[in-house]
Motif scaffolding. Structure first.
Motif, PDB file in Angstrom:
ATOM      1  N   MET A 161       0.845  -1.201   0.000  1.00 40.40           N
ATOM      2  CA  MET A 161       0.000   0.000   0.000  1.00 40.40           C
ATOM      3  C   MET A 161       0.879   1.249   0.000  1.00 40.40           C
ATOM      4  O   MET A 161       1.831   1.345   0.781  1.00 40.40           O
ATOM      5  N   LYS A 162       0.560   2.190  -0.865  1.00 38.84           N
ATOM      6  CA  LYS A 162       1.322   3.437  -0.924  1.00 38.84           C
ATOM      7  C   LYS A 162       0.867   4.403   0.157  1.00 38.84           C
ATOM      8  O   LYS A 162      -0.314   4.459   0.511  1.00 38.84           O
ATOM      9  N   THR A 163       1.804   5.185   0.664  1.00 41.13           N
ATOM     10  CA  THR A 163       1.525   6.271   1.602  1.00 41.13           C
ATOM     11  C   THR A 163       1.867   7.591   0.933  1.00 41.13           C
ATOM     12  O   THR A 163       2.910   7.704   0.285  1.00 41.13           O
ATOM     13  N   PHE A 164       0.995   8.582   1.106  1.00 39.42           N
ATOM     14  CA  PHE A 164       1.225   9.903   0.520  1.00 39.42           C
ATOM     15  C   PHE A 164       1.289  10.963   1.617  1.00 39.42           C
ATOM     16  O   PHE A 164       0.409  11.039   2.476  1.00 39.42           O
ATOM     17  N   TYR A 165       2.368  11.753   1.576  1.00 38.55           N
ATOM     18  CA  TYR A 165       2.464  12.928   2.442  1.00 38.55           C
ATOM     19  C   TYR A 165       3.589  13.815   1.926  1.00 38.55           C
ATOM     20  O   TYR A 165       4.474  13.368   1.197  1.00 38.55           O
ATOM     21  N   ALA A 166       3.551  15.106   2.335  1.00 36.84           N
ATOM     22  CA  ALA A 166       4.573  16.074   1.933  1.00 36.84           C
ATOM     23  C   ALA A 166       5.174  16.718   3.181  1.00 36.84           C
ATOM     24  O   ALA A 166       4.477  16.953   4.173  1.00 36.84           O
TER      25      ALA A 166
ATOM     26  N   SER B  17       4.861   0.004   3.797  1.00 37.13           N
ATOM     27  CA  SER B  17       4.308   0.963   2.848  1.00 37.13           C
ATOM     28  C   SER B  17       5.409   1.810   2.216  1.00 37.13           C
ATOM     29  O   SER B  17       6.369   2.206   2.886  1.00 37.13           O
ATOM     30  N   GLU B  18       5.256   2.098   0.927  1.00 34.56           N
ATOM     31  CA  GLU B  18       6.167   2.990   0.224  1.00 34.56           C
ATOM     32  C   GLU B  18       5.680   4.429   0.389  1.00 34.56           C
ATOM     33  O   GLU B  18       4.490   4.707   0.234  1.00 34.56           O
ATOM     34  N   ILE B  19       6.603   5.349   0.681  1.00 36.11           N
ATOM     35  CA  ILE B  19       6.249   6.744   0.906  1.00 36.11           C
ATOM     36  C   ILE B  19       6.384   7.521  -0.397  1.00 36.11           C
ATOM     37  O   ILE B  19       7.424   7.467  -1.065  1.00 36.11           O
ATOM     38  N   HIS B  20       5.333   8.248  -0.768  1.00 32.96           N
ATOM     39  CA  HIS B  20       5.325   9.027  -1.999  1.00 32.96           C
ATOM     40  C   HIS B  20       4.898  10.461  -1.707  1.00 32.96           C
ATOM     41  O   HIS B  20       4.034  10.700  -0.858  1.00 32.96           O
TER      42      HIS B  20
ATOM     43  N   TYR C 145      -2.970   5.016   1.436  1.00 32.72           N
ATOM     44  CA  TYR C 145      -3.012   5.703   2.719  1.00 32.72           C
ATOM     45  C   TYR C 145      -2.564   7.148   2.555  1.00 32.72           C
ATOM     46  O   TYR C 145      -1.453   7.411   2.073  1.00 32.72           O
ATOM     47  N   ALA C 146      -3.427   8.084   2.942  1.00 35.49           N
ATOM     48  CA  ALA C 146      -3.098   9.507   2.938  1.00 35.49           C
ATOM     49  C   ALA C 146      -2.731   9.915   4.355  1.00 35.49           C
ATOM     50  O   ALA C 146      -3.596   9.933   5.239  1.00 35.49           O
ATOM     51  N   LEU C 147      -1.460  10.234   4.564  1.00 36.93           N
ATOM     52  CA  LEU C 147      -1.005  10.654   5.885  1.00 36.93           C
ATOM     53  C   LEU C 147      -1.327  12.147   6.019  1.00 36.93           C
ATOM     54  O   LEU C 147      -0.451  13.006   5.826  1.00 36.93           O
ATOM     55  N   CYS C 148      -2.557  12.427   6.317  1.00 40.36           N
ATOM     56  CA  CYS C 148      -3.032  13.814   6.364  1.00 40.36           C
ATOM     57  C   CYS C 148      -2.774  14.425   7.729  1.00 40.36           C
ATOM     58  O   CYS C 148      -3.210  13.920   8.748  1.00 40.36           O
TER      59      CYS C 148
END
Length: 342
Positions: free
Chosen positions: A1-6, A45-48, A149-152
């Motif tokens: 599952m991919k994880t997204f955050y900035a 999870s891979e972080i993108h 997964y959105a790391l909001c």
């Protein structure tokens, strides 16, 4: 599952909020991101990094009046002689109808529900990148990923279409859901945060194209107090499309899972083809807010039950505050979700 955050999501650093009338350090700290990233990585999870999606997806949920306020209020506030270092309201309207105040102080009261969402110079950009993480996760699911997964952070589910509150400014879960709807998906939102997602409920309360379901500590004596009761079923076209399951304080794994079964039955009856999970880890037994008593293994069981729906799912981070098990709780949830059905 991919994880997204900035990384820009870390720059919002609120200093205080009022709790029972007393000034306290604000618990929605940037360190939450570091703990959650560690938990996502431990789950494999891979972080993108998300792309800058502009305002279109955000403006599909929030009013232009509110977005203009969020973008400009800190600069306007800082010009007031003697003003605090953060925008914190000291007046609220009894009814939000009719005229709109011209002053920064009046607009802060109009657009901010409480003192838990102070606005600083960095709040707007952090909130935008948080929302873009949710949009990017939704795009991943639309492109064929079974889950993302959105790391909001900052979180979002207490934000209404034109009101901030409870650490939240832009409603990331609602933005993700609307993004899926725009693509023709039939969407359900399942909120498993300790606190009722009053902003999410408010955004969709009169709509039949998104089902909103929430499990949370009973608001009769718990934030957000005025929303989240079992008799709130929607209105107009949305009547019957909102389902609240308030839980007694200190409800543990078995009680939570029993209520979750009812929530999942309602979602199955709606027959969606996509799911947004508003993931609060603050239902944990050791979370500083201490409302419910879910264990770390309990989060894996919750995730497995939700994943059993077999729906493409956008998992959007909501609450979950600094404690020793925060990373482990996310790892348990993501691992449980990914392993369901194997």
């Amino acid at each position: 599952m991919k994880t997204f955050y900035a990384d820009e999501q870390k720059t919002h650093d609120p200093k205080m909020f009022l709790s029972s009338g007393a000034a306290q350090p604000n618990p929605e700290k940037p360190e939450r991101i570091e703990r959650l990233v560690a938990g996502a990585k431990a789950a494999g999870s891979e972080i993108h990094r998300p792309r800058n999606h502009g305002l279109k997806s955000i403006a599909a949920v929030h009013t232009p009046e509110y977005l203009e306020f969020l973008q400009n209020i800190f600069l306007r506030w800082s010009r007031i002689e003697g003003a605090s270092n953060e925008v914190i309201p000291n007046i609220h309207p009894l009814a939000r109808t009719g005229s709109y105040p011209a002053s920064a102080v009046g607009q802060a009261g109009y657009h901010m529900a409480d003192t838990a969402c102070p606005i600083s110079a960095d709040t707007w950009i952090s909130a935008c990148w948080s929302a873009w993480s949710a949009v990017e996760a939704a795009d991943a699911v639309l492109s064929g990923d079974r889950s993302a997964y959105a790391l909001c952070r900052p979180p979002g589910h207490h934000a209404f279409a034109d009101v901030a509150g409870g650490f939240c400014f832009l409603n990331n879960s609602a933005i993700a859901a609307q993004h899926l709807v725009k693509d023709g998906r039939r969407v359900a939102i399942l909120d498993v945060d300790l606190h009722h997602g009053n902003g999410t409920q408010g955004i969709f309360y009169g709509r039949a194209d998104v089902l909103t379901v929430s499990l949370h500590a009973d608001p009769v004596r718990f934030y957000p107090f005025f929303w989240g009761h079992a008799d709130e079923r929607g209105e107009g076209l949305g009547l019957g499309y909102n389902y609240n399951l308030p839980l007694p304080r200190k409800t543990g794994d078995d009680g939570f899972l029993q209520a979750l079964s009812a929530a999942l039955r309602r979602i199955e009856a709606y027959a969606p083809d996509a799911l947004v999970v508003a993931l609060g880890l603050d239902a944990y037994e050791g979370d500083p807010f201490g409302g419910l008593s879910v264990s770390t293994p309990g989060f894996a069981r919750i995730a497995q039950a939700i994943a059993g729906l077999g729906l493409p799912s956008v998992i959007v981070q909501e609450g979950g505050y600094l404690c020793d098990a925060l990373s482990d709780n996310l790892t348990a949830f993501l691992t449980g979700f990914g392993n369901a059905g194997r």
